[in-house]
Design an enzyme around this catalytic site. Structure first.
Site, PDB file in Angstrom:
ATOM      1  N   HIS A 172       8.224  17.170  16.900  1.00  0.00           N
ATOM      2  CA  HIS A 172       7.398  16.754  17.442  1.00  0.00           C
ATOM      3  C   HIS A 172       6.266  17.512  18.365  1.00  0.00           C
ATOM      4  O   HIS A 172       5.673  17.070  19.408  1.00  0.00           O
ATOM      5  CB  HIS A 172       7.656  15.429  17.942  1.00  0.00           C
ATOM      6  CG  HIS A 172       8.060  14.231  17.374  1.00  0.00           C
ATOM      7  ND1 HIS A 172       7.597  13.976  15.972  1.00  0.00           N
ATOM      8  CD2 HIS A 172       9.073  13.318  17.674  1.00  0.00           C
ATOM      9  CE1 HIS A 172       8.109  13.140  15.358  1.00  0.00           C
ATOM     10  NE2 HIS A 172       9.040  12.497  16.339  1.00  0.00           N
ATOM     11  N   HIS A 214       3.611   7.336  17.442  1.00  0.00           N
ATOM     12  CA  HIS A 214       5.036   7.259  17.644  1.00  0.00           C
ATOM     13  C   HIS A 214       5.510   5.961  18.166  1.00  0.00           C
ATOM     14  O   HIS A 214       6.373   5.701  19.043  1.00  0.00           O
ATOM     15  CB  HIS A 214       5.684   8.299  18.070  1.00  0.00           C
ATOM     16  CG  HIS A 214       7.313   8.485  17.862  1.00  0.00           C
ATOM     17  ND1 HIS A 214       8.224   7.499  18.240  1.00  0.00           N
ATOM     18  CD2 HIS A 214       7.894   9.265  17.285  1.00  0.00           C
ATOM     19  CE1 HIS A 214       9.626   8.180  17.661  1.00  0.00           C
ATOM     20  NE2 HIS A 214       9.362   8.979  17.139  1.00  0.00           N
ATOM     21  N   GLU A 216       5.511   6.120  11.203  1.00  0.00           N
ATOM     22  CA  GLU A 216       4.887   7.304  11.434  1.00  0.00           C
ATOM     23  C   GLU A 216       4.149   7.965  10.151  1.00  0.00           C
ATOM     24  O   GLU A 216       4.686   8.511   9.510  1.00  0.00           O
ATOM     25  CB  GLU A 216       5.676   8.456  11.972  1.00  0.00           C
ATOM     26  CG  GLU A 216       6.296   7.873  13.287  1.00  0.00           C
ATOM     27  CD  GLU A 216       7.762   8.619  13.670  1.00  0.00           C
ATOM     28  OE1 GLU A 216       7.530   9.851  13.896  1.00  0.00           O
ATOM     29  OE2 GLU A 216       8.829   8.291  13.595  1.00  0.00           O
TER      30      GLU A 216
END
Length: 357
Positions: free
Chosen positions: A107, A181, A318
């Site tokens: 991420h 997210h 996502e």
């Protein structure tokens, strides 16, 4: 439509975070903070008209610090995982932070877009409101090449649709895989596990992973597996197979990439909560969606409901390029070339069914 701005608290650096509340003619609303571009709440009605948030979240900005599960945040420069934090682009090998258990890059690295204070511009409109968020990621930030200018526009409509448009340009070839997210629970924030919620995916294949959650390169047919959601299925039935299915055992539950059929802005996922009657349809022009069922969800700070969250109390969808796509030539390409525009859209559309089953 209307937009209200209010204080969301003070960051450890001393800067103030703001919260923007976009409310439509039906009384539904979304709440977004410029810290991390976080979606704090999506307040929509159940079948009886009761409005509740269907997102997990915290009451002020300090609930999100330290980072816990990237709750509600915008993710970048690259969402999901890169194996060993390594990739090669234009003949140059790059080493990124291995911020997931010292194994994977996750991420965006040690300090991703989820920790940035974004520049925010609210725009009230007719039948829809917009919140435009902008940041610039410097060349070399988190060791990614290129200066990346990013704009994310949240739009909330009178039809209870939340539209997220992701745009970016770079002055060098780089990687870009932006996503959000948020953790959803259609029964309402603080309502408990999602076991009874019903999922349907427009996906014939999913991405097989190893024990480190990294793709093997195989895109497996969902037929005959716990990943076949082409017909609506109660998610709790899949949770029961964690010990018997290798893929679910590796990840402790669903944490997998589903390759969405067809192209363009099309239907990807439908989730229904039989108890409340809430239905969420997801549309996107991204190639895939990572379904994460909150297998490692744990509370550090009490949520908006006043208690800490538990495992499987929320799920993430996502929209994205597949994880580690840069290292798999057979996957859709997550490279953003200099001067080209990254431009993708995801829509979360909320409605209710007519009667409780």
């Amino acid at each position: 439509m209307s937009i209200v701005k209010k204080s969301f608290g003070t960051l450890p650096c001393g800067k103030e975070a703001d919260l923007y509340i976009l409310t439509n003619k039906r009384g539904a609303s979304v709440e977004i903070t410029n810290y991390g571009g976080i979606l704090r709440a999506i307040n929509v009605p159940d079948r009886n008209g009761k409005i509740e948030s269907v997102l997990l979240g915290y009451r002020d900005v300090n609930g999100y610090i330290p980072r816990v599960g990237y709750m509600g945040a915008l993710i970048g420069r690259v969402g999901n995982r890169i194996a060993d934090g390594k990739f090669t682009l234009d003949g140059v090998e790059y080493q990124l932070a291995k911020n997931e258990k010292g194994v994977n890059h996750l991420h965006g690295g040690d300090h991703g877009f989820d920790e940035k204070l974004w520049d925010a511009t609210p725009l009230e409109g007719i039948c829809e409101d917009h919140l435009i968020l902008k940041i610039t990621s410097a060349d070399g930030e988190e060791n990614y090449p290129g200066k990346l200018d990013v704009m994310v526009t949240y739009t909330f409509t009178d039809e209870n649709e939340l539209v997220i448009r992701y745009e970016a340009v770079s002055d060098k070839n780089t990687l870009c895989n932006l996503t959000n997210h948020s953790y959803f629970n259609l029964a309402g924030e603080g309502s408990g596990p999602i076991d009874d919620q019903i999922f349907e995916f427009n996906a014939d294949t999913f991405t097989v992973v190893d024990k480190n959650f990294i793709p093997t390169g195989e895109q497996r047919d969902v037929t005959g597996t716990p990943f076949d959601f082409r017909q609506p299925k109660r998610i709790g039935d899949g949770f029961k197979l964690v010990e018997t299915d290798e893929q679910l055992r590796f990840t402790g539950g669903y944490d997998h990439n589903f390759n969405i059929n067809d192209e363009g802005l099309r239907f990807a996922v439908c989730v229904t909560d039989p108890k409340s009657g809430r239905v969420m349809n997801v549309f996107t022009d991204m190639p895939a969606v990572q379904f994460y069922a909150g297998n490692m969800l744990h509370g550090v700070n009490p949520g908006a409901c006043g208690r800490k969250y538990e495992v499987h109390e929320g799920f993430c969808l996502e929209t994205q390029f597949a994880p580690d796509s840069i290292n798999h030539p057979n996957f859709p390409d997550s490279v953003l070339y200099a001067g080209e525009k990254y431009d993708f859209t995801t829509v979360f559309s909320f409605e209710t069914d007519n009667a409780e089953d």
